[in-house]
Motif scaffolding. Structure first.
Motif, short mmCIF file in Angstrom:
data_model
loop_
_atom_site.label_atom_id
_atom_site.label_comp_id
_atom_site.label_asym_id
_atom_site.label_seq_id
_atom_site.Cartn_x
_atom_site.Cartn_y
_atom_site.Cartn_z
N LEU A 14 -66.73 50.81 49.22
CA LEU A 14 -66.71 51.05 47.77
C LEU A 14 -66.51 52.52 47.45
O LEU A 14 -67.32 53.37 47.84
CB LEU A 14 -68.03 50.57 47.16
CG LEU A 14 -68.22 50.76 45.67
CD1 LEU A 14 -67.28 49.86 44.89
CD2 LEU A 14 -69.68 50.46 45.29
N ASP A 15 -65.44 52.83 46.70
CA ASP A 15 -65.27 54.18 46.20
C ASP A 15 -66.23 54.40 45.03
O ASP A 15 -66.56 53.47 44.30
CB ASP A 15 -63.82 54.40 45.75
CG ASP A 15 -63.51 55.86 45.49
OD1 ASP A 15 -64.31 56.73 45.88
OD2 ASP A 15 -62.45 56.14 44.91
N VAL A 16 -66.67 55.63 44.85
CA VAL A 16 -67.62 55.94 43.79
C VAL A 16 -66.94 56.03 42.44
O VAL A 16 -67.46 55.56 41.43
CB VAL A 16 -68.35 57.27 44.11
CG1 VAL A 16 -69.24 57.68 42.95
CG2 VAL A 16 -69.17 57.13 45.38
N HIS A 17 -65.74 56.60 42.41
CA HIS A 17 -65.03 56.85 41.15
C HIS A 17 -63.95 55.80 40.95
O HIS A 17 -62.93 55.81 41.64
CB HIS A 17 -64.42 58.25 41.17
CG HIS A 17 -65.43 59.33 41.36
ND1 HIS A 17 -65.14 60.54 41.93
CD2 HIS A 17 -66.75 59.36 41.07
CE1 HIS A 17 -66.23 61.28 41.97
NE2 HIS A 17 -67.23 60.59 41.46
N LEU A 18 -64.21 54.89 40.02
CA LEU A 18 -63.30 53.77 39.76
C LEU A 18 -63.10 53.58 38.26
O LEU A 18 -64.04 53.79 37.48
CB LEU A 18 -63.87 52.46 40.32
CG LEU A 18 -64.01 52.30 41.82
CD1 LEU A 18 -64.87 51.07 42.10
CD2 LEU A 18 -62.64 52.16 42.46
N PRO A 19 -61.92 53.17 37.83
CA PRO A 19 -61.74 52.79 36.43
C PRO A 19 -62.65 51.62 36.07
O PRO A 19 -62.84 50.71 36.87
CB PRO A 19 -60.26 52.37 36.37
CG PRO A 19 -59.61 53.04 37.54
CD PRO A 19 -60.66 53.06 38.61
N GLY A 20 -63.25 51.69 34.89
CA GLY A 20 -64.07 50.58 34.43
C GLY A 20 -65.56 50.79 34.59
O GLY A 20 -66.34 49.86 34.34
N VAL A 45 -62.43 48.60 48.07
CA VAL A 45 -62.39 48.89 46.64
C VAL A 45 -62.13 50.38 46.45
O VAL A 45 -63.00 51.22 46.73
CB VAL A 45 -63.71 48.50 45.94
CG1 VAL A 45 -63.62 48.80 44.45
CG2 VAL A 45 -64.02 47.02 46.17
N ASP A 46 -60.93 50.70 46.01
CA ASP A 46 -60.52 52.09 45.79
C ASP A 46 -59.34 52.08 44.84
O ASP A 46 -58.46 51.22 44.97
CB ASP A 46 -60.15 52.76 47.12
CG ASP A 46 -60.01 54.27 46.99
OD1 ASP A 46 -59.02 54.73 46.38
OD2 ASP A 46 -60.88 55.00 47.52
N ASP A 47 -59.29 53.02 43.90
CA ASP A 47 -58.21 52.98 42.93
C ASP A 47 -56.92 53.65 43.40
O ASP A 47 -55.94 53.70 42.66
CB ASP A 47 -58.65 53.59 41.59
CG ASP A 47 -59.06 55.05 41.70
OD1 ASP A 47 -59.35 55.49 42.82
OD2 ASP A 47 -59.09 55.75 40.67
N HIS A 48 -56.90 54.14 44.64
CA HIS A 48 -55.69 54.72 45.20
C HIS A 48 -55.09 53.75 46.22
O HIS A 48 -55.65 53.54 47.30
CB HIS A 48 -55.98 56.07 45.85
CG HIS A 48 -56.35 57.14 44.86
ND1 HIS A 48 -57.65 57.41 44.54
CD2 HIS A 48 -55.58 57.96 44.11
CE1 HIS A 48 -57.68 58.38 43.64
NE2 HIS A 48 -56.44 58.73 43.36
#
Length: 237
Positions: free
Chosen positions: A74-80, A26-29
């Protein structure tokens, strides 16, 4: 202690011959997810099987629910709403006695509030993105076994927050903010202009303005000067 200094609980090398651990990234990049997949996802070599990916909170919940992996990176900074929101919405899966889903935070951030926030949310560990592929595989197996894994300096944050008698209490005002709102708050308090914040967070100026308005409303503040004082009082600057 591993080759990059990562402190881990338990003994052994973390992997077991013939065993496979199912993982969701889970990462937004997207490029970062691709890199992690290439580094650890060769199942025959690493024992890690990447069974799903997600780029924001809603996608994460959908994929985790559908695949029920043993470990979520899990990334800490995610959209939503950020990693904390993923943890909140995954509480039932984390406490499932038969098939628990365990979370390992993997983030570029080494800020104390980020570390403490996700550990309070139920993550089993927190490592930074400087970790090597070998050590990340090791960490995945350890978390799958129920161990806790932290990079050395981050472990100190956790010990200070949870073992100390004067540990800081949960800040209900701060908890009202999403992860992105906290990022914007911190940058505003440091004196960044809206355009600078937009560039740093890869969002539009209009989105920055919306986040600032939401922060002021939730904290019942009138302007950025009051917001700066509020953040400074909590040592968020």
């Amino acid at each position: 202690m591993s080759s990059d200094g990562t402190q881990q609980s338990g003994t052994g090398d973390g992997t077991a011959e013939g065993r496979t651990v199912r993982v969701v990234l889970v990462d937004d990049h997207r490029m970062f997810r691709t890199g992690v997949q290439a580094e650890i996802g060769e199942t025959g070599r690493t024992g890690v099987e990447v069974v799903g990916e997600a780029a924001d909170v809603d996608q994460a919940i959908t994929v985790i629910t559908a695949t029920r992996p043993e470990v979520v990176l899990l990334d800490v900074h995610l959209p939503g709403g950020g990693g904390v929101e993923v943890l909140r919405r995954s509480a039932a899966m984390m406490t499932d006695a038969e098939r628990p889903v365990r979370f390992l935070a993997l983030s570029v951030s080494d800020a104390a509030e980020d570390v403490i926030g996700v550990i309070r949310g139920g993550a089993r560990g927190y490592v930074t993105k400087t970790i090597t592929g070998t050590d990340l595989v090791n960490a995945v197996f350890r978390v799958a076994d129920g161990d806790a894994v932290f990079s050395p300096r981050l472990a100190g944050f956790v010990l200070d927050a949870f073992a100390s008698t004067d540990a800081p209490p949960i800040d209900e005002d701060l908890d009202r903010l999403t992860q992105r709102e906290r990022e914007v708050l911190r940058l505003i308090a440091r004196g960044y202009a809206y355009k600078e914040i937009a560039k740093q967070l890869f969002i539009s100026v209009k989105t920055v303005e919306s986040h600032v308005s939401a922060v002021l409303r939730k904290l019942q503040l009138s302007n950025r000067h009051e917001l700066t004082r509020w953040a400074a009082a909590r040592r968020l600057v």
